[in-house]
Design an enzyme around this catalytic site. Structure first.
Site, PDB file in Angstrom:
ATOM      1  N   ARG A 138       0.827  -1.376   0.015  1.00 53.44           N
ATOM      2  CA  ARG A 138      -0.111   0.177  -0.036  1.00 53.44           C
ATOM      3  C   ARG A 138       0.980   1.098  -0.006  1.00 53.44           C
ATOM      4  O   ARG A 138       0.572   2.635   0.064  1.00 53.44           O
ATOM      5  CB  ARG A 138      -1.625   0.051   1.671  1.00 53.44           C
ATOM      6  CG  ARG A 138      -1.728  -1.183   0.995  1.00 53.44           C
ATOM      7  CD  ARG A 138      -3.370  -0.650   1.842  1.00 53.44           C
ATOM      8  NE  ARG A 138      -2.687  -1.386   3.186  1.00 53.44           N
ATOM      9  CZ  ARG A 138      -2.018  -3.103   4.049  1.00 53.44           C
ATOM     10  NH1 ARG A 138      -2.463  -3.877   2.870  1.00 53.44           N
ATOM     11  NH2 ARG A 138      -1.146  -3.310   5.038  1.00 53.44           N
ATOM     12  N   GLY A 198      -0.519 -11.231   9.535  1.00 54.64           N
ATOM     13  CA  GLY A 198      -0.240 -12.321   9.850  1.00 54.64           C
ATOM     14  C   GLY A 198      -1.197 -13.553  10.723  1.00 54.64           C
ATOM     15  O   GLY A 198      -1.134 -14.555  11.306  1.00 54.64           O
ATOM     16  N   ASN A 277      -7.010  -7.425  15.028  1.00 54.09           N
ATOM     17  CA  ASN A 277      -8.619  -8.571  15.344  1.00 54.09           C
ATOM     18  C   ASN A 277      -7.554  -9.963  15.874  1.00 54.09           C
ATOM     19  O   ASN A 277      -6.003  -9.806  16.029  1.00 54.09           O
ATOM     20  CB  ASN A 277      -8.930  -9.637  14.203  1.00 54.09           C
ATOM     21  CG  ASN A 277      -8.403 -10.270  13.485  1.00 54.09           C
ATOM     22  OD1 ASN A 277      -7.944  -9.378  12.065  1.00 54.09           O
ATOM     23  ND2 ASN A 277      -7.947 -10.823  13.349  1.00 54.09           N
ATOM     24  N   ASP A 322     -13.300 -10.606  13.740  1.00 55.76           N
ATOM     25  CA  ASP A 322     -12.043  -9.995  12.938  1.00 55.76           C
ATOM     26  C   ASP A 322     -12.239  -8.695  12.624  1.00 55.76           C
ATOM     27  O   ASP A 322     -12.786  -7.589  11.548  1.00 55.76           O
ATOM     28  CB  ASP A 322     -12.414 -10.757  11.355  1.00 55.76           C
ATOM     29  CG  ASP A 322     -11.460 -10.196  10.073  1.00 55.76           C
ATOM     30  OD1 ASP A 322     -10.504  -9.745  11.400  1.00 55.76           O
ATOM     31  OD2 ASP A 322     -11.117 -10.341   9.396  1.00 55.76           O
ATOM     32  N   LYS A 349     -13.689  -1.918  11.072  1.00 53.72           N
ATOM     33  CA  LYS A 349     -15.075  -2.743  10.070  1.00 53.72           C
ATOM     34  C   LYS A 349     -15.716  -2.742  11.150  1.00 53.72           C
ATOM     35  O   LYS A 349     -16.759  -3.320  10.234  1.00 53.72           O
ATOM     36  CB  LYS A 349     -13.372  -3.766  10.815  1.00 53.72           C
ATOM     37  CG  LYS A 349     -12.442  -4.507   9.082  1.00 53.72           C
ATOM     38  CD  LYS A 349     -12.145  -5.702   9.378  1.00 53.72           C
ATOM     39  CE  LYS A 349     -11.328  -6.504   8.550  1.00 53.72           C
ATOM     40  NZ  LYS A 349     -11.085  -8.149   8.981  1.00 53.72           N
ATOM     41  N   TRP A 410      -9.416  -0.717   3.951  1.00 54.68           N
ATOM     42  CA  TRP A 410      -8.113  -0.226   4.395  1.00 54.68           C
ATOM     43  C   TRP A 410      -8.025   0.545   3.424  1.00 54.68           C
ATOM     44  O   TRP A 410      -7.350   1.633   3.184  1.00 54.68           O
ATOM     45  CB  TRP A 410      -6.308  -1.271   3.770  1.00 54.68           C
ATOM     46  CG  TRP A 410      -6.941  -1.840   3.144  1.00 54.68           C
ATOM     47  CD1 TRP A 410      -7.002  -3.756   3.028  1.00 54.68           C
ATOM     48  CD2 TRP A 410      -6.776  -1.759   1.597  1.00 54.68           C
ATOM     49  NE1 TRP A 410      -7.125  -3.491   2.012  1.00 54.68           N
ATOM     50  CE2 TRP A 410      -6.900  -2.885   0.421  1.00 54.68           C
ATOM     51  CE3 TRP A 410      -5.935  -1.025   0.637  1.00 54.68           C
ATOM     52  CZ2 TRP A 410      -6.336  -3.057  -0.345  1.00 54.68           C
ATOM     53  CZ3 TRP A 410      -6.182  -0.914  -0.356  1.00 54.68           C
ATOM     54  CH2 TRP A 410      -6.492  -1.549  -1.584  1.00 54.68           C
ATOM     55  N   CYS A 627      -5.036 -16.767  -3.571  1.00 51.59           N
ATOM     56  CA  CYS A 627      -4.903 -16.080  -4.426  1.00 51.59           C
ATOM     57  C   CYS A 627      -5.907 -16.672  -5.811  1.00 51.59           C
ATOM     58  O   CYS A 627      -5.975 -15.860  -6.699  1.00 51.59           O
ATOM     59  CB  CYS A 627      -3.307 -17.197  -4.994  1.00 51.59           C
ATOM     60  SG  CYS A 627      -2.557 -15.728  -3.384  1.00 51.59           S
ATOM     61  N   HIS A 628      -6.465 -18.254  -5.981  1.00 53.36           N
ATOM     62  CA  HIS A 628      -7.006 -18.598  -6.787  1.00 53.36           C
ATOM     63  C   HIS A 628      -8.707 -18.009  -7.242  1.00 53.36           C
ATOM     64  O   HIS A 628      -8.886 -18.964  -7.573  1.00 53.36           O
ATOM     65  CB  HIS A 628      -6.261 -20.034  -7.274  1.00 53.36           C
ATOM     66  CG  HIS A 628      -5.138 -19.653  -7.635  1.00 53.36           C
ATOM     67  ND1 HIS A 628      -4.347 -19.406  -9.305  1.00 53.36           N
ATOM     68  CD2 HIS A 628      -3.918 -19.766  -7.573  1.00 53.36           C
ATOM     69  CE1 HIS A 628      -3.564 -20.011  -9.170  1.00 53.36           C
ATOM     70  NE2 HIS A 628      -2.999 -19.623  -7.850  1.00 53.36           N
ATOM     71  N   MET A 667       4.184 -17.531  -7.914  1.00 54.68           N
ATOM     72  CA  MET A 667       3.301 -18.772  -7.417  1.00 54.68           C
ATOM     73  C   MET A 667       4.567 -19.406  -6.452  1.00 54.68           C
ATOM     74  O   MET A 667       5.903 -20.014  -7.261  1.00 54.68           O
ATOM     75  CB  MET A 667       3.361 -19.470  -8.641  1.00 54.68           C
ATOM     76  CG  MET A 667       3.055 -21.056  -7.803  1.00 54.68           C
ATOM     77  SD  MET A 667       1.314 -20.885  -7.329  1.00 54.68           S
ATOM     78  CE  MET A 667       1.204 -22.799  -6.859  1.00 54.68           C
TER      79      MET A 667
HETATM   80 CA    CA Z   1      -8.213 -10.293  10.174  1.00 50.39          CA
END
Ligand code: CA
Length: 696
Positions: A138, A198, A277, A322, A349, A410, A627-628, A667
């Site tokens: 970002r 993470g 969170n 969350d 949130k 965000w 990702c997919h 990947m």
């Molecule tokens: Ca989170």
């Protein structure tokens, strides 16, 4: 001094001489004074433009009468980038930005000419870390003669902003832990601060670290949640926080990771950290006897010199949905009860808009800016939410609003001190929560595995007649003044200017200008690709520019699924760009590929084993999906596997998934996967392809 270094020295000395002798303009110093200076509209020195994070520009050459004539002045194509979500920075006519694989470029901000490029070689450093975080950044930071880059793999790097040469590099994350960085470094008082993400990728414990801007030496570190009491607490704040946790929380890491939302208050000399969170989401697991779980979901004020705790305000005590508070923290003096109060504004949130007295962290007001069902109101005496019954899904599933994406993520909000309004990209969704089939007492997550320890529940979906909107919010009266409905949820951050304009890019690829007082639409430019980055504005020799990165991305674009894939921003179809507009722009953008929906590839040679396919569902959901896309429906951040030939060949699939053959494309290698796992994944993907084909 070697000849090469001598040559570089001479070149830069000549450059400096030319710059100072031929241009009357003096070079801008980048320091506490200039980063706090709201009136210096020609530059955009920091993430939120200035220390206030208002994203308010004093420039007014582009105004309501002429904004409709904005045209591209210059552009550069970025064909090797994917997600472009960052805020470019500008100083003295040079624009700096971070793109795909954390590559940083310096660009002549009047022509688009590239001056230098710095590549931190992320694929090589990140390797398996690319399993978490994906290719998002970002932003970057500036201080004196350096630009600061935080990489996916956890490095913080100081780069010479005149030459692009690396000066120092510090590793901020233990290589064994599944943490990563997507946030912009925050620079203040000669220090650079960075956190990490993470929380959902393992039993991790969040922290922020400040480094010396000149040397990269660590200055201080602040942990967000307490560790194991047997190891002793780092400070009194951690001992205090530990009183609000129960059970053996440290075995779950606790979370709280601060991946965004850092604000330095130059007036009060305080640093504000927006915290994440819990890890895992479900409080019954991480703190089985209840408790507020400090400092999750909070704004924590720290001493910028030492990292010592000053005060905190927790938006969601004992979070289990969350509802992190990583969203931006915007500073302004607001008229409250006839007095000008140094306030901070925060739309986390959990759906409430908070106005907080930043002298001591006391709550001034809080009202819902989106529909909320988890709490009815915030008690102004205690500062605590009044929760509705059953919302913690401890005995029965529950539908909760806002959703776990939040009422606001965000995507930056902006504040215009002239209109007194905040412009918030807002989301109106609910999520169903339950304990599912989770073994609450014995649950453990492990590193590199996406898991939140919550099951699904009844009825997600929109909570209003449209799923999102750009809202103008009055922070003093705590009410909506206007809104523009959106047909999607993942719309980008905003910019507002002294000519009372608001700019926003949208998921559908349109960059739009509105009147700041009324929301009247004044300009609409179709950039042909989803926009996920906020616009900035700057000026050179009296000419105002409006610049924006065009490159659909961020976590929701990565998560895919039908809603996010609807736009047709398929992987590799449209070209990522940086575009700068002006009132007399004469550049023509090459046309974009039309919206493209990937078609499933069919093969009569591959016979799907439904049981084998089903057995890969968990692996897909805890790894591939991020990702997919959910159900193998990609929204464009990574190839749509239903349309890929690679799963048709066991050998090719093994080379890519286990062997890391496409590591440089982003990947990551899954070298720990067994033959059985690979085989079942192929069947899962092929089943998804055949399912799609059968419904067409
Ligand atoms: Ca989170």
């Amino acid at each position: 001094m070697t000849n090469l270094r001598l040559a570089k020295y001479v070149v830069s000395a000549v450059t400096i001489w030319v710059a100072t002798s031929t241009l009357a303009q003096e070079a801008t110093a980048i320091n506490d004074a200039t980063m706090a200076n709201e009136s210096m509209g020609e530059n955009w020195l920091a993430f939120g433009r200035t220390y206030s994070e208002q994203r308010f520009s004093p420039l007014e050459q582009i105004n309501k009468a002429n904004v409709a004539s904005l045209q591209p002045d210059w552009y550069i194509d970025l064909p090797n980038s994917r997600s472009l979500v960052s805020t470019p920075l500008v100083v003295d006519g040079v624009l700096y930005f971070i793109g795909g694989m954390n590559v940083v470029r310096a660009i002549d901000a009047s022509s688009g000419e590239e001056l230098w490029r710095y590549d931190p070689q992320v694929a090589e450093h990140a390797s398996r870390r690319m399993r978490v975080g994906w290719d998002n950044s970002r932003g970057i930071g500036l201080w004196e003669d350096k630009v600061f880059v935080a990489t996916w793999d956890g490095r913080l790097i100081g780069v010479d902003r005149h030459t692009g040469e690396e000066i120092w590099s510090a590793q901020t994350i233990d290589p064994e832990l599944a943490m990563y960085i997507t946030g912009a470094p925050k620079v203040f008082k000669g220090k650079v601060l960075i956190g990490n993400g993470g929380t959902e990728h393992g039993p991790n414990r969040g922290y922020v670290t400040a480094y010396d801007a000149n040397t990269g030496e660590q200055a201080w570190r602040f942990y967000i949640v307490p560790g194991n009491p047997d190891d002793g607490f780092e400070n009194d704040a951690m001992a205090m926080a530990a009183e609000t946790w129960t059970g053996e929380w440290w075995l779950h890491g606790g979370g709280g990771n601060a991946w965004h939302g850092f604000t330095y208050d130059a007036e009060l000399d305080q640093l504000y950290i927006g915290t994440g969170n819990g890890s895992p989401w479900n409080r019954q697991i991480r703190s089985p006897g209840g408790g507020d779980n400090l400092f999750l979901c909070s704004i924590v004020a720290l001493d910028p010199d030492t990292g010592d705790y000053l005060w905190h305000y927790q938006t969601t005590p004992g979070d289990t949905w969350d509802y992190n508070s990583n969203m931006d923290i915007v500073l302004a003096d607001l008229p409250i009860d006839g007095e000008s109060v140094p306030a901070l504004m925060h739309a986390p949130k959990n759906g409430f808009f908070y106005v907080i007295d930043r002298r001591d962290g006391s709550l001034i007001s809080a009202q819902p800016y989106v529909p909320t069902t988890w709490a009815s109101t915030i008690d102004l005496t205690t500062g605590r939410p009044i929760e509705n019954p059953g919302v913690r899904y401890e005995t029965a599933p529950a539908r909760i609003a806002p959703s776990s994406i939040g009422g606001h993520s965000w995507h930056a909000m902006s504040y215009n001190p002239q209109t007194g309004l905040v412009y918030i990209p807002s989301i109106f969704l609910a999520t169903g929560f339950s304990n599912g089939n989770i073994d609450i007492e014995n649950y453990r997550n492990e590193q590199w595995r996406f898991d939140m320890a919550v099951g699904s529940g009844p009825g997600g979906g929109p909570t209003r007649e449209f799923p999102g909107a750009l809202q103008a919010w009055d922070p003093v009266r705590q009410e909506r003044v206007w809104e523009v409905p959106a047909d999607g949820v993942w719309n980008a951050g905003t910019l507002t200017t002294a000519s009372n304009l608001v700019f926003q890019g949208r998921a559908d690829g349109h960059l739009i200008a509105y009147a700041a007082e009324s929301g009247e639409q004044l300009w609409d430019y179709d950039l042909g690709l989803g926009i996920s980055a906020p616009p900035i504005t700057y000026s050179i020799d009296g000419k105002q520019y409006l610049a924006i990165l065009v490159g659909w991305g961020g976590s929701m674009a990565a998560l895919g699924g039908g809603g996010m894939a609807q736009y047709g921003w398929a992987y590799g179809a449209q070209t990522r760009r940086l575009v700068s507009f002006s009132l007399n722009g004469e550049s023509t953008l090459p046309p974009q590929a039309p919206p493209t929906i990937p078609q499933p590839l069919l093969s009569s040679d591959f016979i799907v084993d439904p049981q084998l396919a089903q057995s890969a569902a968990e692996t897909f959901a805890t790894a591939c999906m991020w990702c997919h896309g959910g159900g193998a429906v990609s929204a464009g951040m990574a190839p749509d596997l239903r349309a890929s030939a690679i799963p048709l060949s066991a050998a090719a699939f093994e080379q890519v998934v286990r062997g890391g053959a496409l590591q440089n494309n982003g990947m990551p290698p899954f070298s720990d996967y067994s033959d059985e796992q690979l085989e079942s994944l192929r069947h899962y993907i092929r089943a998804a392809a055949e399912r799609t084909a059968s419904t067409q």
